[in-house]
Motif scaffolding. Sequence first.
Motif, mmCIF file in Angstrom:
data_model
loop_
_atom_site.group_PDB
_atom_site.id
_atom_site.type_symbol
_atom_site.label_atom_id
_atom_site.label_comp_id
_atom_site.label_asym_id
_atom_site.label_seq_id
_atom_site.Cartn_x
_atom_site.Cartn_y
_atom_site.Cartn_z
ATOM 1 N N ARG A 91 2.476 -1.772 -4.999
ATOM 2 C CA ARG A 91 1.626 -1.186 -3.955
ATOM 3 C C ARG A 91 2.491 -0.519 -2.881
ATOM 4 O O ARG A 91 2.188 0.583 -2.425
ATOM 5 C CB ARG A 91 0.748 -2.276 -3.317
ATOM 6 N N ARG A 250 -3.190 4.984 -15.259
ATOM 7 C CA ARG A 250 -3.705 3.631 -15.040
ATOM 8 C C ARG A 250 -3.843 3.287 -13.562
ATOM 9 O O ARG A 250 -3.109 3.807 -12.726
ATOM 10 C CB ARG A 250 -2.755 2.606 -15.672
ATOM 11 N N ASP A 251 -4.733 2.335 -13.278
ATOM 12 C CA ASP A 251 -4.773 1.752 -11.938
ATOM 13 C C ASP A 251 -3.517 0.919 -11.766
ATOM 14 O O ASP A 251 -3.048 0.288 -12.721
ATOM 15 C CB ASP A 251 -6.015 0.858 -11.779
ATOM 16 N N LYS B 9 -16.895 3.440 -8.804
ATOM 17 C CA LYS B 9 -15.807 2.894 -9.619
ATOM 18 C C LYS B 9 -16.400 1.965 -10.671
ATOM 19 O O LYS B 9 -17.131 1.031 -10.351
ATOM 20 C CB LYS B 9 -14.824 2.119 -8.722
ATOM 21 N N ARG B 11 -15.452 -0.659 -13.767
ATOM 22 C CA ARG B 11 -14.398 -1.446 -14.408
ATOM 23 C C ARG B 11 -15.037 -2.059 -15.635
ATOM 24 O O ARG B 11 -15.879 -2.936 -15.515
ATOM 25 C CB ARG B 11 -13.865 -2.506 -13.443
ATOM 26 N N SER B 42 -11.107 -2.708 -3.450
ATOM 27 C CA SER B 42 -11.181 -1.600 -4.421
ATOM 28 C C SER B 42 -11.327 -0.275 -3.697
ATOM 29 O O SER B 42 -10.696 0.730 -4.079
ATOM 30 C CB SER B 42 -12.358 -1.805 -5.380
ATOM 31 N N ARG B 45 -7.977 0.578 -2.149
ATOM 32 C CA ARG B 45 -6.994 0.934 -3.186
ATOM 33 C C ARG B 45 -7.223 2.379 -3.667
ATOM 34 O O ARG B 45 -6.263 3.098 -3.941
ATOM 35 C CB ARG B 45 -7.074 -0.044 -4.366
ATOM 36 N N ILE B 46 -8.477 2.784 -3.741
ATOM 37 C CA ILE B 46 -8.759 4.175 -4.142
ATOM 38 C C ILE B 46 -8.284 5.127 -3.046
ATOM 39 O O ILE B 46 -7.651 6.148 -3.317
ATOM 40 C CB ILE B 46 -10.268 4.357 -4.458
ATOM 41 N N LEU B 50 -3.963 3.999 -5.302
ATOM 42 C CA LEU B 50 -3.503 2.962 -6.233
ATOM 43 C C LEU B 50 -4.438 2.882 -7.448
ATOM 44 O O LEU B 50 -3.994 2.635 -8.556
ATOM 45 C CB LEU B 50 -3.449 1.594 -5.536
ATOM 46 N N ASP B 51 -5.731 3.067 -7.198
ATOM 47 C CA ASP B 51 -6.725 3.068 -8.282
ATOM 48 C C ASP B 51 -7.443 4.418 -8.293
ATOM 49 O O ASP B 51 -7.463 5.111 -7.281
ATOM 50 C CB ASP B 51 -7.756 1.954 -8.060
ATOM 51 N N ARG B 52 -8.014 4.730 -9.440
ATOM 52 C CA ARG B 52 -8.754 5.986 -9.564
ATOM 53 C C ARG B 52 -10.252 5.732 -9.422
ATOM 54 O O ARG B 52 -10.761 4.762 -9.979
ATOM 55 C CB ARG B 52 -8.530 6.579 -10.966
ATOM 56 N N THR B 54 -14.073 6.529 -10.391
ATOM 57 C CA THR B 54 -14.762 7.109 -11.545
ATOM 58 C C THR B 54 -15.374 8.446 -11.130
ATOM 59 O O THR B 54 -15.334 9.425 -11.861
ATOM 60 C CB THR B 54 -15.855 6.131 -12.042
#
Lengths: 252, 237
Positions: A91, A250-251, B9, B11, B42, B45-46, B50-52, B54
């Motif tokens: 992170r 990827r996440d 998002k 999962r 979450s 993080r988006i 860090l995360d994508r 949807t």
Amino acid sequence: MSFPSSKKITRILGAELDKLVTLPSIWLTLTGTFILNLLLAAAFTSVGLQGAAGTQSILNIGLASMRYLQAGFIILGILATCSEYTGGQIRSTLTTIPWRGVQLSTKHFALAIITIPAAFIMAASGVLYTFTMMRDTAVVIEIDTMIKTLLGTTGYLTCTTLLSAAIGALFRRTTPALVVLLGYYFVVSPLTRDFPPRIRKFFPDTAGYYMYLPPSSVKLNFLTPMQGAGISMLWTLIFITVAIVLFRKRDA
Amino acid sequence: MLTFNNLVKHRGTQEILSGISFKARPGRVTGFLGPNGAGKSSTLRILLGLDRATSGNALIDGKPFAELHNPLTTVGAALDGSGAHRMRTGRAHLLWMAHAAGLSRSRVEEVLDIVGLTNAAGKRVGKYSLGMGRRLGMAAALLGDPKILVLDEPVNGLDPEGIRWIRTFLRERAASGNTVLLSSHLMGELAETVDDVVIIHHGKIVADGTLEEVIGNHSTLEEAFFALTSGLAGDVV
């Protein structure tokens, strides 16, 4: 996505080098591998001294520990990438360096910067020890042959380390990556010794072996050192590319 | 300004965020409130790349995180834990981050001093207490002296002195025109610190407004929260 400037890439490379050199497990792995390699070189030299005088090559004996030496470099590669996933460091990495392709590429580059001198020193120390102990009894190899072989060894160990780092990036966890890589190099690969050489020579470890095979056995070779280097580098690049593509998708 | 536009998002087969939209404005502390598993982390993080998502997007001053020129000097983020490898020292962790962002070594010492970690900076992170780990995370977030702070559960693991420090610190940051977005499930703490409140429940925003607007006729933020999240998940304030 904006692409970072060359100045920024240099800073990222510096940061990736910082990460590697400040991780105690990297130094432990390198030191442990160095000591183990010297012990193995001493053992193989001792066996060599009991053999027939004048028929043995210093290079063959000095590099006999290579099969075991590569385990240390496999661990080094895996640690370099899997350490990102300890303590949530990934992170911090991605909020500082969000350009994922650049980040993972520079990590591999930083790893190569550390691996190349380490691999050369370790390979040379084994050969040097053997040379010191056996110079009166063994066949002495010319200096340029010795340097070529040591460079081949360094190249092979560097490719193995970078390939291991890419596998580590794919698995993101140390244990599965270790099981797969050590399983391949120490179980699967020896079991495929009976495969026809025309197939086997394309395996990453076998192709890499031709990078440092002493020239005395050239007539038995199925690849030249350059061909071996080409195939070995191709495997490494394929795995790094797959790791980067997945890392970008990827996440974290 | 942080802008979340209709974030969705998935999962696996589960939809963990369902059309999240809100803004965190400069000069204000925005509290992002919700129970564990509601989708706070979450969402953050988006925002931080860090995360994508949807679908939908999360923007920082109109740009996705990866398009920021120098992320560390634009957004300071502290998510769960220290964000550092446990075998590395706290100082070494901050130094590599500073190196990547082109910041000086003296800035590392400054932030260590700000969070009160100077004496423990040479220790390995694995030997830090939970609170010290959080302080290290805060030091990393402050390293680039960013205009925007994104903090996930910042008071978790902090002692009363640490909680008071962070409350005062965040108020001061907002007062000088910076944007602060912090997530928490501790409503009492949040009510003491924030100007605006966004409440998320089961991946949906159920309230978005100033602290007074969200509290409405209820006596406390906690009462308002339970009223909003007990079966009223569709009604946005």
